[in-house]
Design a protein around this motif. Structure first.
Motif, PDB file in Angstrom:
ATOM      1  N   ILE A  98       0.843  -1.205   0.000  1.00 42.48           N
ATOM      2  CA  ILE A  98       0.000   0.000   0.000  1.00 42.48           C
ATOM      3  C   ILE A  98       0.874   1.250   0.000  1.00 42.48           C
ATOM      4  N   ILE A 120       1.059   4.150  -2.933  1.00 37.88           N
ATOM      5  CA  ILE A 120       0.573   5.506  -2.683  1.00 37.88           C
ATOM      6  C   ILE A 120       1.715   6.521  -2.829  1.00 37.88           C
ATOM      7  N   ILE A 133      -8.076   6.427   4.707  1.00 36.45           N
ATOM      8  CA  ILE A 133      -6.617   6.352   4.859  1.00 36.45           C
ATOM      9  C   ILE A 133      -5.951   5.806   3.608  1.00 36.45           C
ATOM     10  N   VAL A 134      -6.536   4.722   3.061  1.00 36.04           N
ATOM     11  CA  VAL A 134      -5.800   3.935   2.067  1.00 36.04           C
ATOM     12  C   VAL A 134      -6.289   4.172   0.644  1.00 36.04           C
ATOM     13  N   PRO A 166      -6.202   8.368  -1.118  1.00 37.99           N
ATOM     14  CA  PRO A 166      -5.011   8.901  -1.802  1.00 37.99           C
ATOM     15  C   PRO A 166      -4.839   8.350  -3.213  1.00 37.99           C
ATOM     16  N   MET A 167      -5.530   7.234  -3.516  1.00 33.29           N
ATOM     17  CA  MET A 167      -5.385   6.622  -4.834  1.00 33.29           C
ATOM     18  C   MET A 167      -6.428   7.141  -5.813  1.00 33.29           C
TER      19      MET A 167
END
Lengths: 420, 323
Positions: free
Chosen positions: A392, A396, B105-106, B109-110
């Protein structure tokens, strides 16, 4: 062109593997270091510790880790060709590795209760690559029809179908209970008694060099990894490699330019499966005995982690990623043990480490060394979590992986002391 | 993967057994698949962490209902079914919040990144959640402490456990709710717009972040619901254990069959896979040529067969390729 490494005056210079003299020298030294490793690991030359040298590789335990690293690197190079170059996400890498391993077993193992033909290594090792490659070619038409995320799920299904097959083909795999042994790394011309070169017995080379079995295996795998890496690197620079990248970047545009999508994707699957098969065969022979459940989804994810952490689409990155993913668990295990010892001894370190390491059934902590007894994750579980976090985190923050970090460091120093 | 699928109780006729197996399996797959589909339909993210979220939800229910006794410990006089229902609701609320936090959170951002990259991020998420949840679950299965206990209902010649019926009701409610959400509400239109083109949706004033957040909340909630049924029926007394997270992978064939972006397709795919598996269990078990666990791979074989004929599933929208 000393001092101006980016000034290239010919196509050959632009395509060169190592464009600058410095790179060539550094790489040669690094290769020399890799070859020398088993010789200065004490215990492999004469009496233990007879030659001075770095002792961090001092146990053959670390040498075994390096062998595993090389084998994983071969597998990861294969996945990198399929996913990094051709852009086809595959979760089925473990399946093709298993096919390679069991092909090696059938061709190389002596006939016993399980299937085995007892053929020499120069037959079973290539076959361990060729058979998965043929299988990859057969599966590719289905994979070419489905695109993108559908492909990821289809290859996921491949792992589960594979697990079912390996459990049930017990005349080849030995079944879930006992698994099976794999052919030893021994060179024979044909089925004669005495092996020409055996990686399973210690030997003395040139009268002075005492080679342990692990040291010999290490050198063998090192050569093989180097050759496979060179082939993978060169593939990128050929017409085929460019076709792969064209398909990855925009399949329709690639077709318009005359790249045959079906042929290219099938080829990518075949080459990738070849690498996977070789890696699977080597891994199985190196471990010695494996059960069918070993080739599961977690293994596929491990390879995806390798190419993502290292830097997708680059050979250097893939090798960096393999080193990272293989050595990390060992470091985590060592650090956990160190932490546990420090906590038991008490003092300042104990106060800091206590929330991290759990030492007994009553002590809460993030990680423990005795699974099932103390609370917290076991070292293996912690490693899985770390893989997940790294996958992850890299996606990112640094999609180019370790290779991208290296590029940034290099570019920083290129312009130093200026920032541009 | 469930190795032996026998939900029907002893004393049931073969036809009844087949029906009960089909309905039980089908509804589980349909519920799991709908959770996948809502996240995909709203955000174009293929959520590999769905199985892990299902196991997490079931584990939360098990903890709330039996170990922690929340909120039962503050209401000693209440009947068991009320306490259990409240525990389930509390656990599902927590699962929803966890889903939204994870998204923030994960996944956030993508936003705008390649679909592959986001799918692989959820794969990383899957490993993390699965490992930690399994560590908390431990080696023993954790019972959910449901009020039905070991009761069975006998209806017209075959007996079945109450959960089979409840799962049908739940599947129907979720299906109707999701279809209404997607086609009859502003939020649903925003979701479809986001899935179609994030940038264009933003330009139209749609809060893409909010769409992501809500769809992950609903996805985690549905995963939790599926997780409860998953730990309640296949292994009755046992409850949630370490293989629960893996079972949800078997719902992938269901969503692929139906097409990744179709709610109705998810339900049809789920029941089709359920039927195939029930038939395989009924008629193919014991054939020595097929070995053990063949029913477990039937969904994947079915998926391969369908994809070869229709590469975008039965109800999926075909990707238009312009040259």
């Amino acid at each position: 062109m000393l001092g101006r490494p980016l000034l290239r005056t010919s196509y050959e210079a632009d395509m060169a593997l190592f464009p600058s003299v410095t790179q060539r020298v550094v790489f040669a030294l690094f290769l020399l270091f890799l070859v020398a490793i088993p010789f200065f690991a004490p215990g492999t030359i004469g009496e233990s510790g007879s030659l001075p040298g770095p002792t961090f590789l001092g146990t053959s335990d670390w040498l075994r880790l390096l062998v595993t690293l090389g084998i994983y690197a071969i597998g990861a190079l294969g996945l990198n060709i399929l996913t990094g170059l051709a852009g086809q996400v595959s979760l089925g890498h473990a399946f093709f590795m298993a096919v390679g391993a069991y092909t090696a077993a059938v061709f190389g193992s002596p006939q016993g209760p399980l299937w085995g033909l007892g053929l020499p290594i120069w037959i079973w090792l290539p076959m361990a690559g060729i058979v998965p490659a043929i299988l990859g070619t057969l599966i590719a038409p289905a994979a070419v029809r489905v695109r993108g995320l559908y492909l990821a799920v289809v290859t996921l299904g491949l792992v589960f179908i594979g697990e079912y097959l390996w459990r049930n083909l017990d005349f080849i795999t030995g079944g879930s209970q006992s698994g099976r042994t794999f052919p030893a790394l021994e060179f024979r011309f044909w089925q004669e008694e005495e092996a020409v070169l055996s990686m399973t017995e210690p030997a003395t080379w040139f009268g002075v060099l005492n080679m342990s079995p692990t040291a010999k295996t290490y050198l063998f795998v090192l050569v093989l990894t180097a050759v496979m890496a060179l082939v993978a690197k060169n593939l990128q620079r050929t017409r085929t490699g460019r076709a792969f990248m064209a398909i990855r970047d925009r399949d329709v545009a690639a077709e318009v330019m005359g790249v045959d999508e079906f042929r290219t994707k099938t080829l990518a699957f075949a080459i990738s499966s070849f690498y996977a098969g070789i890696a699977g065969a080597l891994l199985a022979t190196f471990i010695g005995r494996t059960i069918p459940e070993q080739w599961n989804l977690n293994m596929s994810v491990e390879f995806i982690a390798i190419i993502l952490i290292g830097g997708i689409g680059t050979v250097t990155g893939t090798l960096l990623g393999s080193a990272f993913v293989i050595i990390l668990p060992r470091l985590v295990a060592d650090l956990t043990q160190l932490g546990e010892r420090l906590v038991r001894e008490g003092g300042t370190w104990a106060t800091i480490l206590d929330p991290l390491v759990s030492t007994g059934s009553g002590d809460w902590g993030l990680v423990n060394t005795s699974a099932g007894v103390a609370p917290g994750l076991s070292v293996d579980q912690l490693n899985l979590v770390i893989y997940g976090v790294l996958i992850i985190g890299f996606l990112i923050f640094e999609p180019l992986g370790l290779y991208g970090i290296w590029l940034r460091i290099r570019n920083y120093w290129k312009g130093w002391p200026f920032t541009y | 993967m469930i190795e032996a699928v026998v939900f029907a109780q002893a004393g049931t006729s073969p036809a009844g057994r087949l029906l009960v197996d089909f309905l039980s399996l089908g509804s589980i797959y349909a519920l799991l698949a709908m959770g996948f589909v809502i996240i995909f339909k709203a955000t174009q993210v293929l959520n590999f962490a769905h199985g892990a979220l299902a196991a997490l939800g079931a584990f939360l229910v098990a903890s709330f209902a039996t170990v922690l006794q929340v909120p039962g410990r503050w209401m000693p006089g209440a009947p068991l079914w009320l306490r259990w229902t409240l525990s389930v609701l509390a656990a599902l609320a927590l699962a929803t919040i966890i889903g939204m936090v994870l998204e923030r959170i994960v996944i956030r951002p993508m936003l705008g990144e390649e679909l592959f990259a986001v799918a692989i991020v959820t794969l990383g998420l899957d490993i993390i959640i699965r490992t930690i949840t399994n560590d908390f679950i431990g080696t023993q299965a954790r019972p959910l402490g449901d009020p039905f206990g070991t009761n069975v209902w006998a209806i017209e010649g075959f007996t079945l456990i109450p959960w089979t019926i409840i799962a049908q009701v739940a599947t129907t409610i979720v299906l109707v709710a999701l279809v209404a959400l997607f086609f009859r509400s502003r939020l649903g239109i925003a979701m479809r717009a986001t899935a179609f083109d994030q940038e264009a949706a933003r330009a139209q004033g749609i809060d893409v972040g909010r769409v992501f957040s809500i769809s992950w909340g609903i996805g985690a909630f549905l995963a939790g619901v599926a997780g409860i049924f998953l730990s309640l029926f296949p292994r009755r007394a046992a409850g949630v254990d370490q293989s629960t997270a893996f079972f949800a992978f078997a719902a992938f064939p269901a969503i692929i069959l139906g097409g990744l972006d179709s709610v109705v397709g998810a339900v049809v795919g789920g029941f089709a896979v359920g039927l195939a598996q029930a038939l395989a269990t009924e008629f193919l078990t014991g054939i020595s040529f097929l070995g053990v666990g063949f029913a477990g791979v039937v969904p994947y074989l079915l998926m391969l067969a369908v994809l070869l004929i229709r590469p975008y599933g039965l109800f999926g929208s075909e990707e238009i390729r312009r040259v």
